[in-house]
Enzyme design. Structure first.
Site, short mmCIF file in Angstrom:
data_model
loop_
_atom_site.label_atom_id
_atom_site.label_comp_id
_atom_site.label_asym_id
_atom_site.label_seq_id
_atom_site.Cartn_x
_atom_site.Cartn_y
_atom_site.Cartn_z
N THR A 46 45.21 23.39 49.92
CA THR A 46 45.92 22.13 50.09
C THR A 46 45.58 21.57 51.46
O THR A 46 45.28 22.32 52.40
CB THR A 46 47.44 22.30 49.91
N THR A 48 46.83 20.17 54.40
CA THR A 48 47.35 20.63 55.70
C THR A 48 47.14 22.12 55.88
O THR A 48 46.77 22.57 56.97
CB THR A 48 48.84 20.26 55.83
N CYS A 49 47.34 22.89 54.84
CA CYS A 49 47.16 24.34 54.92
C CYS A 49 45.72 24.70 55.25
O CYS A 49 45.45 25.58 56.06
CB CYS A 49 47.58 25.00 53.61
N ASP A 50 44.81 23.97 54.62
CA ASP A 50 43.39 24.27 54.73
C ASP A 50 42.76 23.77 56.03
O ASP A 50 41.91 24.45 56.60
CB ASP A 50 42.67 23.63 53.53
N LEU A 54 45.76 27.37 58.56
CA LEU A 54 44.92 28.58 58.57
C LEU A 54 43.88 28.59 59.70
O LEU A 54 43.76 29.61 60.39
CB LEU A 54 44.24 28.77 57.21
#
Length: 165
Positions: A46, A48-50, A54
């Protein structure tokens, strides 16, 4: 009820993705020994996560190790195939380990699950510092984006705990 400082990490079956393989284990086996930084994202791949969450942990592995962190673990409510593909594509294998919490049972046990429209049950965005299975610090992201749960904030907390020790 949301897990708090001083609480023990619950024991929930999970899949651990690390160093290219996937192993059936439990959350307390992964998070219960040494100093662990555990952060969770709503979903692998996703935006923001990517691109924001992370990567900060991946590029700062050396700084975390300098503060005595034994293990950095990322949790996602995704199946282990998706989680492994994300870890590999992010070049995080060997730096960060991943918990695939496919059914969201760990997210529920921590009291840190939430429903996201169109995605179902997911982890709330958070980070925690765990010492031998006990939550030492917890940083839950209340707003969109990555601020209190990102690598810079966790590094500041580790630095502050070193200064006060």
């Amino acid at each position: 009820m949301t897990i708090q400082r001083g609480d023990r990490i619950p024991s929930v079956p999970v899949k651990l993705v690390g160093n290219g393989d996937t192993v059936d284990t439990t959350s307390d086996a992964v998070l219960g020994t040494g100093r662990v930084v555990f952060f969770a994202v709503p979903g692998a791949f996703t935006p923001t996560c990517d691109t924001s969450h992370l990567p900060g942990f991946v590029v700062n592995v050396g700084k975390f190790k300098a503060f005595g962190v034994d293990r950095i673990v990322c949790g996602a409510v995704n199946d282990h195939h998706v989680t492994k593909a994300w870890a590999e594509r992010s070049e995080a294998i060997g730096k960060v380990e991943f918990i695939a919490d496919g059914d969201g049972n760990l997210a529920d046990a921590l009291g840190l699950s939430k429903q996201i429209a169109g995605m179902g049950k997911r982890f709330a965005r958070f980070a925690m510092i765990i010492e031998n299975g006990v939550v030492n610090d917890l940083f839950v992201q209340d707003v969109s984006g990555v601020t209190v749960s990102g690598a810079p904030a966790v590094l500041l907390a580790l630095e502050a705990s070193r200064v006060s020790a």
